[in-house]
Design a protein around this motif. Structure first.
Motif, PDB file in Angstrom:
ATOM      1  N   LYS A   1      56.558  37.965  40.632  1.00 31.11           N
ATOM      2  CA  LYS A   1      57.402  38.006  41.591  1.00 31.11           C
ATOM      3  C   LYS A   1      57.039  38.227  42.858  1.00 31.11           C
ATOM      4  O   LYS A   1      57.171  37.581  43.756  1.00 31.11           O
ATOM      5  N   LEU A   2      56.057  39.312  42.925  1.00 27.13           N
ATOM      6  CA  LEU A   2      55.548  39.623  44.415  1.00 27.13           C
ATOM      7  C   LEU A   2      54.796  38.275  44.910  1.00 27.13           C
ATOM      8  O   LEU A   2      54.752  38.082  45.935  1.00 27.13           O
ATOM      9  N   ALA A   3      53.911  37.695  44.103  1.00 24.80           N
ATOM     10  CA  ALA A   3      53.094  36.382  44.535  1.00 24.80           C
ATOM     11  C   ALA A   3      54.268  35.355  44.850  1.00 24.80           C
ATOM     12  O   ALA A   3      53.896  34.660  45.985  1.00 24.80           O
ATOM     13  N   GLU A   4      55.278  35.335  44.328  1.00 26.28           N
ATOM     14  CA  GLU A   4      56.075  34.350  44.609  1.00 26.28           C
ATOM     15  C   GLU A   4      56.866  34.563  46.129  1.00 26.28           C
ATOM     16  O   GLU A   4      56.858  33.814  47.087  1.00 26.28           O
ATOM     17  N   SER A   5      57.099  35.813  46.174  1.00 27.11           N
ATOM     18  CA  SER A   5      57.474  36.253  47.492  1.00 27.11           C
ATOM     19  C   SER A   5      56.523  36.220  48.781  1.00 27.11           C
ATOM     20  O   SER A   5      56.695  35.736  49.807  1.00 27.11           O
ATOM     21  N   LEU A   6      55.438  36.425  48.361  1.00 23.21           N
ATOM     22  CA  LEU A   6      54.321  36.417  49.242  1.00 23.21           C
ATOM     23  C   LEU A   6      54.152  34.912  49.716  1.00 23.21           C
ATOM     24  O   LEU A   6      53.759  34.324  50.927  1.00 23.21           O
ATOM     25  N   SER A   7      54.092  34.301  48.549  1.00 27.75           N
ATOM     26  CA  SER A   7      53.953  32.746  48.929  1.00 27.75           C
ATOM     27  C   SER A   7      55.195  32.218  49.814  1.00 27.75           C
ATOM     28  O   SER A   7      54.714  31.331  50.710  1.00 27.75           O
ATOM     29  N   ALA A   8      56.393  32.289  49.625  1.00 26.47           N
ATOM     30  CA  ALA A   8      57.402  32.085  50.640  1.00 26.47           C
ATOM     31  C   ALA A   8      57.313  32.439  52.046  1.00 26.47           C
ATOM     32  O   ALA A   8      57.730  31.805  52.888  1.00 26.47           O
ATOM     33  N   LEU A   9      56.496  33.611  52.107  1.00 20.62           N
ATOM     34  CA  LEU A   9      56.379  34.164  53.471  1.00 20.62           C
ATOM     35  C   LEU A   9      55.267  33.417  54.320  1.00 20.62           C
ATOM     36  O   LEU A   9      55.485  33.630  55.721  1.00 20.62           O
ATOM     37  N   GLN A  10      54.564  32.530  53.593  1.00 24.09           N
ATOM     38  CA  GLN A  10      53.489  31.659  54.207  1.00 24.09           C
ATOM     39  C   GLN A  10      52.820  32.496  55.272  1.00 24.09           C
ATOM     40  O   GLN A  10      52.498  31.630  56.128  1.00 24.09           O
ATOM     41  N   LEU A  11      52.213  33.394  54.691  1.00 22.56           N
ATOM     42  CA  LEU A  11      51.212  34.107  55.655  1.00 22.56           C
ATOM     43  C   LEU A  11      49.898  34.178  54.703  1.00 22.56           C
ATOM     44  O   LEU A  11      50.222  34.136  53.466  1.00 22.56           O
ATOM     45  N   PRO A  12      48.672  34.437  55.205  1.00 23.36           N
ATOM     46  CA  PRO A  12      47.518  34.346  54.412  1.00 23.36           C
ATOM     47  C   PRO A  12      47.491  36.006  53.591  1.00 23.36           C
ATOM     48  O   PRO A  12      46.302  36.610  54.097  1.00 23.36           O
ATOM     49  N   VAL A  13      48.338  36.346  52.666  1.00 22.03           N
ATOM     50  CA  VAL A  13      48.095  37.676  52.061  1.00 22.03           C
ATOM     51  C   VAL A  13      48.553  37.040  50.574  1.00 22.03           C
ATOM     52  O   VAL A  13      49.385  36.393  50.209  1.00 22.03           O
ATOM     53  N   HIS A  14      47.470  37.615  49.860  1.00 22.77           N
ATOM     54  CA  HIS A  14      47.490  37.361  48.277  1.00 22.77           C
ATOM     55  C   HIS A  14      47.586  38.631  47.592  1.00 22.77           C
ATOM     56  O   HIS A  14      47.157  39.750  47.844  1.00 22.77           O
ATOM     57  N   VAL A  15      48.241  38.365  46.196  1.00 25.11           N
ATOM     58  CA  VAL A  15      48.087  39.506  45.396  1.00 25.11           C
ATOM     59  C   VAL A  15      47.335  39.076  43.973  1.00 25.11           C
ATOM     60  O   VAL A  15      47.733  37.895  43.590  1.00 25.11           O
ATOM     61  N   THR A  16      46.277  39.802  43.596  1.00 30.31           N
ATOM     62  CA  THR A  16      45.577  39.503  42.577  1.00 30.31           C
ATOM     63  C   THR A  16      45.770  40.749  41.414  1.00 30.31           C
ATOM     64  O   THR A  16      46.108  41.850  41.740  1.00 30.31           O
ATOM     65  N   GLY A  17      45.406  40.569  40.315  1.00 34.39           N
ATOM     66  CA  GLY A  17      45.343  41.479  39.281  1.00 34.39           C
ATOM     67  C   GLY A  17      45.645  40.983  37.816  1.00 34.39           C
ATOM     68  O   GLY A  17      45.791  39.971  37.734  1.00 34.39           O
ATOM     69  N   MET A  18      45.979  42.060  37.017  1.00 31.60           N
ATOM     70  CA  MET A  18      46.435  41.789  35.707  1.00 31.60           C
ATOM     71  C   MET A  18      47.408  42.857  35.232  1.00 31.60           C
ATOM     72  O   MET A  18      47.134  43.985  35.508  1.00 31.60           O
ATOM     73  N   GLY A  19      48.404  42.501  34.502  1.00 37.30           N
ATOM     74  CA  GLY A  19      49.088  43.826  33.965  1.00 37.30           C
ATOM     75  C   GLY A  19      49.730  44.538  34.979  1.00 37.30           C
ATOM     76  O   GLY A  19      50.013  44.114  36.059  1.00 37.30           O
ATOM     77  N   SER A  20      49.494  45.858  34.776  1.00 43.91           N
ATOM     78  CA  SER A  20      49.908  46.944  35.544  1.00 43.91           C
ATOM     79  C   SER A  20      49.074  47.306  36.727  1.00 43.91           C
ATOM     80  O   SER A  20      49.142  48.362  37.444  1.00 43.91           O
ATOM     81  N   MET A  21      48.072  46.354  37.061  1.00 39.83           N
ATOM     82  CA  MET A  21      47.254  46.772  38.242  1.00 39.83           C
ATOM     83  C   MET A  21      46.996  45.570  39.096  1.00 39.83           C
ATOM     84  O   MET A  21      46.935  44.647  38.504  1.00 39.83           O
ATOM     85  N   MET A  22      47.429  45.818  40.498  1.00 40.49           N
ATOM     86  CA  MET A  22      47.191  44.814  41.256  1.00 40.49           C
ATOM     87  C   MET A  22      46.639  45.061  42.575  1.00 40.49           C
ATOM     88  O   MET A  22      46.650  46.256  42.845  1.00 40.49           O
ATOM     89  N   ALA A  23      46.436  44.128  43.484  1.00 40.70           N
ATOM     90  CA  ALA A  23      45.696  44.452  44.720  1.00 40.70           C
ATOM     91  C   ALA A  23      46.171  43.239  45.676  1.00 40.70           C
ATOM     92  O   ALA A  23      46.240  42.178  45.555  1.00 40.70           O
ATOM     93  N   LEU A  24      46.348  43.943  47.121  1.00 39.12           N
ATOM     94  CA  LEU A  24      46.693  42.993  48.080  1.00 39.12           C
ATOM     95  C   LEU A  24      45.571  42.396  48.862  1.00 39.12           C
ATOM     96  O   LEU A  24      44.540  43.312  49.061  1.00 39.12           O
ATOM     97  N   HIS A  25      45.445  41.112  49.145  1.00 40.79           N
ATOM     98  CA  HIS A  25      44.289  40.751  49.976  1.00 40.79           C
ATOM     99  C   HIS A  25      44.646  40.055  51.325  1.00 40.79           C
ATOM    100  O   HIS A  25      45.557  39.063  50.922  1.00 40.79           O
ATOM    101  N   PHE A  26      44.119  40.173  52.295  1.00 43.46           N
ATOM    102  CA  PHE A  26      44.217  39.476  53.375  1.00 43.46           C
ATOM    103  C   PHE A  26      43.295  38.237  53.355  1.00 43.46           C
ATOM    104  O   PHE A  26      41.977  38.896  52.983  1.00 43.46           O
ATOM    105  N   GLY A  27      43.619  37.166  53.566  1.00 39.78           N
ATOM    106  CA  GLY A  27      42.678  35.908  53.723  1.00 39.78           C
ATOM    107  C   GLY A  27      43.338  34.400  53.298  1.00 39.78           C
ATOM    108  O   GLY A  27      44.320  34.546  53.107  1.00 39.78           O
ATOM    109  N   LEU A  28      42.511  33.552  53.544  1.00 41.28           N
ATOM    110  CA  LEU A  28      43.008  32.503  53.480  1.00 41.28           C
ATOM    111  C   LEU A  28      43.325  31.839  51.943  1.00 41.28           C
ATOM    112  O   LEU A  28      44.051  31.193  51.626  1.00 41.28           O
ATOM    113  N   GLN A  29      42.438  32.656  50.977  1.00 42.84           N
ATOM    114  CA  GLN A  29      42.622  32.349  49.612  1.00 42.84           C
ATOM    115  C   GLN A  29      42.618  33.781  49.001  1.00 42.84           C
ATOM    116  O   GLN A  29      41.803  34.562  49.279  1.00 42.84           O
ATOM    117  N   ALA A  30      43.077  33.581  47.545  1.00 43.89           N
ATOM    118  CA  ALA A  30      43.043  34.724  46.766  1.00 43.89           C
ATOM    119  C   ALA A  30      41.465  34.853  46.359  1.00 43.89           C
ATOM    120  O   ALA A  30      40.976  33.752  46.036  1.00 43.89           O
TER     121      ALA A  30
END
Ligand SMILES: Cc1ncc(COP(=O)(O)O)c(C=O)c1O
Length: 448
Positions: free
Chosen positions: A349-378
């Motif tokens: 859900k967070l990834a969808e919201s980030l994508s709608a924002l159209q900024l170079p910010v991504h979320v990676t992770g698995m299950g209950s752990m995740m991290a935000l990244h600034f950059g053109l790609q995850a």
């Protein structure tokens, strides 16, 4: 926990350079946190930088936490935060889980350190062997760092070889840190391979050949940005290490929370050794290393050729009690499964919201752990953020703290069991609003 105000909401500056936005945010933060500032200054008189665990420092100074309950913490200035740090994954049970608190207070009345085996350690050991397929035997210690040092030393003793291999950008403890050069690292002859690049990794493994005692890897990079390994990469490492007679060690200090049996269980892989830490001690200090019986059995003290393994607090009553209650009564295989799925839903859900924002910010992770990244790609491998990115992390972090949302400065977000999906929605909506507000600074620093 009594209701207390969350961190004061600051007025937003209209716009400005990244530098001036940060200066403004730091100033607000400093004015909002006078008690934490005074405690930080006092601590600096004895502790270098007021700090005794490097990751807990962030600029301009960290809040001091006074108390916590469930998924909330309260700082020395009375601000309440939603806790999305989850003590860097050690806080899986949330703060003061009633079952763990009760078990600890019972243990307290029975005495703390006996200088003898305790009932709990055998039960906890059996439960871990039952849950994690690669673990036929294990030994307890006091931290994830110690578990990894012991696993690597055991691999060297078992194989009679010298060298170890690590992933560039990985973290296995204070003296086993491979993001950049750490002058304090343990002096093992060390080779580095890139993450998720099987061709280069296999070549390096073959080149080191019969000098390779062990390759140690986090099956999902944790501190380096919650970046999952490809299953084929891990499978390829299993084959390549076996082919040269080196051991494969999975550092599951963080990732053993993923599903009922950690990532090696999820991927159906059998590393030779596995290391544990964090939440498995129920919130108390904890480490463990386990794996193949033919390797671990060398620690049997009744053998004439036994390897020694000391540690005054290895079987301390608190860690064994809290760990046992946690794994047997709270984090059952069913709960672990559901918790992983909840984390996946939250991140998607967070990834969808980030994508709608159209900024170079991504979320990676698995299950209950995740991290935000600034950059053109995850990212697909750990990386050193370019200059300027740390300012963005700081700006967003300080703004989120002002909204009563607590997570790691470097962008790491960890769920704990008391975190509800509605709490996460609230966090995500504050994050999206914050990123939107910082969009000029983000686009200027990262590009588009
Ligand atoms: C993957 C991994 N291994 C080992 C460690 C070290 O554990 P500890 O801090 O208990 O020494 C950590 C700590 O963050 C970790 O994330």
């Amino acid at each position: 926990m009594s209701a207390v105000p969350s961190a004061a909401k600051p007025c937003e500056p209209a716009s400005g350079s990244l530098e001036s936005l940060i200066a403004h945010e730091r100033d607000l933060y400093t004015r909002n946190n006078p008690n934490s500032l005074a405690l930080y200054r006092k601590a600096k008189t004895s502790l270098p930088g007021g700090n005794t665990r490097t990751v807990l420092h962030y600029s301009p100074f960290p809040i001091t936490v006074r108390r916590a309950q469930g998924a909330h913490i309260v700082d020395a200035d009375g601000h309440q935060y939603q806790d999305f740090l989850g003590e860097y994954t050690a806080g899986l049970y949330g703060h003061s889980h009633p079952k763990i608190a009760q078990a600890l207070s019972r243990a307290l009345s029975d005495g703390l350190t006996f200088g003898s085996p305790t009932e709990q350690e055998g039960h906890l050991g059996a439960l871990i062997c039952e849950r994690f397929p690669a673990v036929e035997r294990l030994r307890f210690c006091n931290s994830g760092t110690e578990a990894n040092m012991l696993a690597l030393s055991s691999a060297r003793a078992h194989t009679g070889r010298t060298d170890i291999m690590v992933v560039d950008g990985s973290y296995h403890g204070g003296v086993l840190s491979f993001a950049g050069d750490n002058p304090l690292n343990a002096p093992f002859p060390t080779h580095r391979i890139p993450f998720n690049d099987l061709v280069t990794a296999a070549e390096t493994i073959n080149t080191v050949g019969d000098r390779l005692a062990a390759l140690i890897i986090e099956p999902m990079i944790g501190a380096g940005g919650c970046i999952p390994a490809d299953a084929d990469f891990l499978k390829g490492l299993r084959e390549a290490t076996e082919a040269v007679g080196g051991l494969l060690i999975f550092d599951e200090v963080m990732t053993s929370r993923h599903g009922p049996s950690g990532l090696h269980g999820m991927y159906g892989l059998l590393p030779d050794l596995v290391t544990f830490g964090k939440y498995l001690g129920g919130g108390m200090s904890f480490g463990a290393f386990g794996g193949r019986a033919d390797i671990l059995d060398r620690f049997d003290p009744s053998r004439p050729d036994a390897w020694p393994h000391a540690g005054t607090f290895n079987n301390n009553v608190f860690s064994m009690t809290a760990g046992l209650v946690g794994l047997s009564e709270i984090y059952t295989p069913e709960v672990a499964e559901a918790f992983f799925a909840q984390g996946e839903r939250c991140r998607e859900k967070l990834a969808e919201s980030l994508s709608a924002l159209q900024l170079p910010v991504h979320v990676t992770g698995m299950g209950s752990m995740m991290a935000l990244h600034f950059g053109l790609q995850a990212p697909r491998a750990p990386y050193s953020p370019p200059p300027g990115y740390s300012d963005l992390y700081e700006l967003v972090h300080l703004k989120m703290m002002a909204k009563g949302q607590f997570y790691a400065r470097r962008g790491m977000i960890n769920l704990s069991l008391p975190v509800t999906e509605s709490m996460f929605r609230d966090f995500a909506s504050d994050l999206i609003a914050t990123l939107d507000l910082c969009s000029d600074a983000i686009l200027e620093t990262v590009g588009s």
